[in-house]
Design a protein around this motif. Sequence first.
Motif, PDB file in Angstrom:
ATOM      1  N   ILE A  31     -30.020 -35.728   5.308  1.00  0.00           N
ATOM      2  CA  ILE A  31     -28.315 -34.617   4.345  1.00  0.00           C
ATOM      3  C   ILE A  31     -27.183 -35.140   5.271  1.00  0.00           C
ATOM      4  O   ILE A  31     -26.742 -35.013   5.846  1.00  0.00           O
ATOM      5  CB  ILE A  31     -28.815 -33.327   4.313  1.00  0.00           C
ATOM      6  N   LEU A  32     -26.329 -36.170   4.342  1.00  0.00           N
ATOM      7  CA  LEU A  32     -25.424 -36.477   4.961  1.00  0.00           C
ATOM      8  C   LEU A  32     -24.389 -36.231   4.529  1.00  0.00           C
ATOM      9  O   LEU A  32     -23.531 -36.013   3.251  1.00  0.00           O
ATOM     10  CB  LEU A  32     -25.227 -38.222   5.007  1.00  0.00           C
ATOM     11  N   ALA A  33     -23.521 -35.163   5.448  1.00  0.00           N
ATOM     12  CA  ALA A  33     -22.236 -33.964   4.798  1.00  0.00           C
ATOM     13  C   ALA A  33     -20.974 -35.033   5.105  1.00  0.00           C
ATOM     14  O   ALA A  33     -21.495 -34.599   6.600  1.00  0.00           O
ATOM     15  CB  ALA A  33     -22.933 -32.736   4.539  1.00  0.00           C
ATOM     16  N   TYR A  34     -20.196 -34.349   4.588  1.00  0.00           N
ATOM     17  CA  TYR A  34     -18.855 -35.048   4.856  1.00  0.00           C
ATOM     18  C   TYR A  34     -17.835 -33.309   4.984  1.00  0.00           C
ATOM     19  O   TYR A  34     -17.495 -32.685   4.029  1.00  0.00           O
ATOM     20  CB  TYR A  34     -18.461 -36.122   4.060  1.00  0.00           C
ATOM     21  N   ARG A  35     -17.105 -33.185   6.045  1.00  0.00           N
ATOM     22  CA  ARG A  35     -16.390 -32.123   5.999  1.00  0.00           C
ATOM     23  C   ARG A  35     -14.840 -32.859   5.512  1.00  0.00           C
ATOM     24  O   ARG A  35     -14.184 -31.633   5.923  1.00  0.00           O
ATOM     25  CB  ARG A  35     -16.918 -31.825   7.897  1.00  0.00           C
ATOM     26  N   GLY A  36     -14.738 -34.002   5.438  1.00  0.00           N
ATOM     27  CA  GLY A  36     -13.132 -34.273   5.565  1.00  0.00           C
ATOM     28  C   GLY A  36     -11.878 -33.748   4.153  1.00  0.00           C
ATOM     29  O   GLY A  36     -10.979 -33.872   4.128  1.00  0.00           O
ATOM     30  N   HIS A  37     -13.050 -33.567   2.963  1.00  0.00           N
ATOM     31  CA  HIS A  37     -12.573 -33.214   1.677  1.00  0.00           C
ATOM     32  C   HIS A  37     -12.344 -31.950   1.647  1.00  0.00           C
ATOM     33  O   HIS A  37     -13.620 -30.958   2.124  1.00  0.00           O
ATOM     34  CB  HIS A  37     -13.386 -34.003   0.744  1.00  0.00           C
ATOM     35  N   ALA A  38     -11.941 -31.379   0.367  1.00  0.00           N
ATOM     36  CA  ALA A  38     -12.216 -29.818  -0.138  1.00  0.00           C
ATOM     37  C   ALA A  38     -13.573 -29.504  -0.197  1.00  0.00           C
ATOM     38  O   ALA A  38     -13.907 -30.019  -1.052  1.00  0.00           O
ATOM     39  CB  ALA A  38     -10.971 -29.398  -1.057  1.00  0.00           C
ATOM     40  N   GLY A  39     -13.390 -28.093   0.275  1.00  0.00           N
ATOM     41  CA  GLY A  39     -14.831 -27.927  -0.401  1.00  0.00           C
ATOM     42  C   GLY A  39     -16.583 -28.399   0.512  1.00  0.00           C
ATOM     43  O   GLY A  39     -17.449 -27.989   0.883  1.00  0.00           O
ATOM     44  N   GLY A  40     -15.365 -29.697   1.442  1.00  0.00           N
ATOM     45  CA  GLY A  40     -16.992 -30.435   1.752  1.00  0.00           C
ATOM     46  C   GLY A  40     -17.593 -29.729   3.880  1.00  0.00           C
ATOM     47  O   GLY A  40     -18.860 -29.545   3.870  1.00  0.00           O
ATOM     48  N   ALA A  41     -16.158 -28.944   4.492  1.00  0.00           N
ATOM     49  CA  ALA A  41     -16.793 -27.945   5.711  1.00  0.00           C
ATOM     50  C   ALA A  41     -17.730 -27.033   4.892  1.00  0.00           C
ATOM     51  O   ALA A  41     -18.492 -26.511   5.971  1.00  0.00           O
ATOM     52  CB  ALA A  41     -15.369 -26.994   6.357  1.00  0.00           C
ATOM     53  N   ASP A  42     -17.465 -26.161   4.484  1.00  0.00           N
ATOM     54  CA  ASP A  42     -18.628 -25.059   2.885  1.00  0.00           C
ATOM     55  C   ASP A  42     -19.426 -25.568   3.044  1.00  0.00           C
ATOM     56  O   ASP A  42     -20.758 -24.830   3.356  1.00  0.00           O
ATOM     57  CB  ASP A  42     -17.566 -24.720   2.224  1.00  0.00           C
ATOM     58  N   GLU A  43     -19.591 -26.895   2.177  1.00  0.00           N
ATOM     59  CA  GLU A  43     -20.843 -27.193   2.199  1.00  0.00           C
ATOM     60  C   GLU A  43     -21.812 -27.630   3.243  1.00  0.00           C
ATOM     61  O   GLU A  43     -23.033 -26.843   3.159  1.00  0.00           O
ATOM     62  CB  GLU A  43     -20.833 -28.771   1.736  1.00  0.00           C
ATOM     63  N   THR A  44     -21.400 -28.225   4.436  1.00  0.00           N
ATOM     64  CA  THR A  44     -22.151 -28.566   5.335  1.00  0.00           C
ATOM     65  C   THR A  44     -22.505 -26.808   6.210  1.00  0.00           C
ATOM     66  O   THR A  44     -23.369 -26.964   5.870  1.00  0.00           O
ATOM     67  CB  THR A  44     -21.134 -29.107   6.706  1.00  0.00           C
ATOM     68  N   GLU A  45     -21.254 -26.099   6.244  1.00  0.00           N
ATOM     69  CA  GLU A  45     -21.727 -24.862   7.385  1.00  0.00           C
ATOM     70  C   GLU A  45     -22.844 -24.036   6.239  1.00  0.00           C
ATOM     71  O   GLU A  45     -23.655 -23.318   6.577  1.00  0.00           O
ATOM     72  CB  GLU A  45     -20.073 -24.171   5.816  1.00  0.00           C
ATOM     73  N   THR A  46     -22.657 -24.212   4.427  1.00  0.00           N
ATOM     74  CA  THR A  46     -24.409 -23.419   3.714  1.00  0.00           C
ATOM     75  C   THR A  46     -25.332 -24.634   4.231  1.00  0.00           C
ATOM     76  O   THR A  46     -26.435 -23.547   3.967  1.00  0.00           O
ATOM     77  CB  THR A  46     -23.953 -24.109   2.368  1.00  0.00           C
ATOM     78  N   ILE A  47     -25.368 -25.637   4.603  1.00  0.00           N
ATOM     79  CA  ILE A  47     -25.990 -26.375   5.296  1.00  0.00           C
ATOM     80  C   ILE A  47     -27.001 -25.818   6.515  1.00  0.00           C
ATOM     81  O   ILE A  47     -28.127 -25.466   6.758  1.00  0.00           O
ATOM     82  CB  ILE A  47     -25.925 -27.819   4.824  1.00  0.00           C
ATOM     83  N   THR A  48     -25.917 -25.925   7.488  1.00  0.00           N
ATOM     84  CA  THR A  48     -26.267 -25.266   8.165  1.00  0.00           C
ATOM     85  C   THR A  48     -26.692 -23.984   8.359  1.00  0.00           C
ATOM     86  O   THR A  48     -27.589 -23.555   9.117  1.00  0.00           O
ATOM     87  CB  THR A  48     -25.312 -24.751   9.307  1.00  0.00           C
ATOM     88  N   ASP A  49     -26.360 -22.942   8.080  1.00  0.00           N
ATOM     89  CA  ASP A  49     -26.576 -21.820   7.512  1.00  0.00           C
ATOM     90  C   ASP A  49     -27.857 -21.567   7.534  1.00  0.00           C
ATOM     91  O   ASP A  49     -28.818 -20.402   7.612  1.00  0.00           O
ATOM     92  CB  ASP A  49     -25.880 -20.864   7.030  1.00  0.00           C
TER      93      ASP A  49
END
Length: 187
Positions: free
Chosen positions: A136-154
Amino acid sequence: MKLTELAHEILFPHLLFGDCAVDMTAGNGLDTLFLSKLVGESGHIFSFDIQKAAIEQTNKLMSENQQISNYRLIHSCHTKIEEKIPHSFFQKIKAITFNLGYLPTSNKTIITTPQSTRYAVEKSYEWMAHDGVMTILAYRGHAGGADETETITDWANRVPVHHEMITGNNSPESPVLFVIKKSERFN
Ligand SMILES: C[S@@+](CC[C@H](N)C(=O)[O-])C[C@H]1O[C@@H](n2cnc3c(N)ncnc32)[C@H](O)[C@@H]1O
């Protein structure tokens, strides 16, 4: 090495001719083409995207570069895995890949979201073979991207999965590549 290339390097040893793999975000089709070449004529690739433009672009890339038709392009949200992939592939999928975010050459507001991504990742994990892999390649630089990455980490921290997180660099905005395998405790 780019994280997209690293993802391919990680997926590569898991796929043999005749295997099944899923591209959860077809986009421009580069991942679909990569997977399709690895599984050969007897293999099966399922490739999802919610955007017609992405499906058309993937179809074009595949027609130009792949002589065999071992792939099915699915114009649908990747949360529909249970409806769109025949049940005969349940727990037989050797490799699943997500490249999240938006299609770079298209509408940047059509984007993967934390809720649907989490559901799709959970379902993918269920459908994956016991010796399979999911990137899963997740991008944290755009709006919502950090939340999405956090969700996967969680999710990865809460359930019994083997997972590894590889970041592009030390910046908090750099992309993150998750590599997920089945845990023996889950099997
Ligand atoms: C970064 S691009 C994928 C790049 C692609 N793997 C490639 O090789 O070119 C992300 C894609 O995810 C798609 N997408 C967004 N939400 C989706 C969803 N819920 N289900 C399936 N695809 C989705 C977008 O339309 C976009 O084409």
